[in-house]
Design a protein around this motif. Structure first.
Motif, PDB file in Angstrom:
ATOM      1  N   LYS A 277      40.652  38.440  29.283  1.00 20.91           N
ATOM      2  CA  LYS A 277      41.204  37.823  30.484  1.00 20.91           C
ATOM      3  C   LYS A 277      41.326  38.808  31.649  1.00 20.91           C
ATOM      4  N   ILE A 278      41.710  40.026  31.368  1.00 17.93           N
ATOM      5  CA  ILE A 278      41.857  41.040  32.425  1.00 17.93           C
ATOM      6  C   ILE A 278      40.502  41.338  33.075  1.00 17.93           C
ATOM      7  N   GLU A 279      39.479  41.446  32.263  1.00 17.56           N
ATOM      8  CA  GLU A 279      38.142  41.713  32.794  1.00 17.56           C
ATOM      9  C   GLU A 279      37.621  40.513  33.580  1.00 17.56           C
ATOM     10  N   ARG A 280      37.916  39.303  33.119  1.00 22.24           N
ATOM     11  CA  ARG A 280      37.495  38.094  33.841  1.00 22.24           C
ATOM     12  C   ARG A 280      38.106  38.054  35.230  1.00 22.24           C
ATOM     13  N   LYS A 281      39.355  38.458  35.368  1.00 21.56           N
ATOM     14  CA  LYS A 281      40.016  38.453  36.678  1.00 21.56           C
ATOM     15  C   LYS A 281      39.291  39.372  37.658  1.00 21.56           C
ATOM     16  N   LYS A 282      38.797  40.508  37.176  1.00 25.63           N
ATOM     17  CA  LYS A 282      38.031  41.426  38.027  1.00 25.63           C
ATOM     18  C   LYS A 282      36.765  40.733  38.538  1.00 25.63           C
ATOM     19  N   TYR A 283      36.106  40.003  37.660  1.00 32.56           N
ATOM     20  CA  TYR A 283      34.898  39.286  38.052  1.00 32.56           C
ATOM     21  C   TYR A 283      35.214  38.119  38.983  1.00 32.56           C
ATOM     22  N   TYR A 284      36.338  37.458  38.765  1.00 34.37           N
ATOM     23  CA  TYR A 284      36.734  36.356  39.646  1.00 34.37           C
ATOM     24  C   TYR A 284      36.926  36.855  41.073  1.00 34.37           C
ATOM     25  N   SER A 285      37.533  38.021  41.228  1.00 37.05           N
ATOM     26  CA  SER A 285      37.713  38.569  42.578  1.00 37.05           C
ATOM     27  C   SER A 285      36.365  38.975  43.179  1.00 37.05           C
ATOM     28  N   PHE A 286      35.447  39.475  42.339  1.00 38.19           N
ATOM     29  CA  PHE A 286      34.103  39.802  42.820  1.00 38.19           C
ATOM     30  C   PHE A 286      33.398  38.543  43.314  1.00 38.19           C
ATOM     31  N   ILE A 287      33.483  37.461  42.544  1.00 34.89           N
ATOM     32  CA  ILE A 287      32.840  36.197  42.925  1.00 34.89           C
ATOM     33  C   ILE A 287      33.437  35.670  44.227  1.00 34.89           C
ATOM     34  N   THR A 288      34.740  35.744  44.353  1.00 39.01           N
ATOM     35  CA  THR A 288      35.404  35.285  45.576  1.00 39.01           C
ATOM     36  C   THR A 288      34.939  36.085  46.789  1.00 39.01           C
ATOM     37  N   ALA A 289      34.757  37.382  46.626  1.00 37.03           N
ATOM     38  CA  ALA A 289      34.326  38.245  47.734  1.00 37.03           C
ATOM     39  C   ALA A 289      32.855  38.063  48.085  1.00 37.03           C
ATOM     40  N   HIS A 290      32.061  37.513  47.167  1.00 36.44           N
ATOM     41  CA  HIS A 290      30.618  37.364  47.395  1.00 36.44           C
ATOM     42  C   HIS A 290      30.185  35.899  47.410  1.00 36.44           C
TER      43      HIS A 290
END
Length: 151
Positions: free
Chosen positions: A76-89
């Motif tokens: 879950k912690i790693e997914r949150k990092k990717y979610y913020s990446f997706i939001t920024a891109h």
């Protein structure tokens, strides 16, 4: 609706159910336009390997699109990092390839708010393949289409 996905300029597409053929078709369509993609792992061959770079999404170099492999299987912690990446891109193409099958169960994950299209592939036991395509806006299904192929 599958043609619409292949012609996307920006957006987030989640392909689930080990649908390598569909993901390959989408990626080849985008690469044929000259788009460059950064992939973490490529589970299939593409027709334009010169436009594909393998590496970490945090490299800092901007690409036309990104392929993220097996996002929902990560902690879950790693997914949150990717979610913020997706939001920024959101202004880029992002293809999320998930080998596990997700359809209705996807809606319990936070990613439902971020994706524009969900493509769920399932091989049925009755001699057919089923592809369900959902268009989402803010986590809600706006449009749904199902395709069945008998063999």
């Amino acid at each position: 609706m599958l043609k619409r996905i292949a012609n996307l300029k920006t957006g987030v597409v989640l392909v689930s159910g080990d649908a390598k053929k569909l993901a390959r078709i989408f990626l080849n369509a985008w690469l044929s336009r000259g788009d460059t993609f950064l992939v973490e792992y490529l589970p299939f061959e593409v027709n334009y390997p010169e436009n594909v770079f393998i590496g970490n999404i945090e490299e800092g170099v901007e690409f036309d699109g990104y392929l993220i492999y097996s996002l929902l299987s990560r902690p879950k912690i790693e997914r949150k990092k990717y979610y913020s990446f997706i939001t920024a891109h959101r202004d880029r193409l992002i293809l999320i390839y998930e080998p596990r099958y997700f359809k209705d169960s996807l809606f319990k994950y936070d990613i439902k708010e971020l994706i524009d299209y969900l493509v769920s592939y399932k091989r049925e036991t009755m001699g057919m393949d089923r592809v369900d395509v959902y268009r989402l806006e803010k986590g809600r299904v706006i449009e749904k289409k199902s395709y069945v192929r008998r063999f």
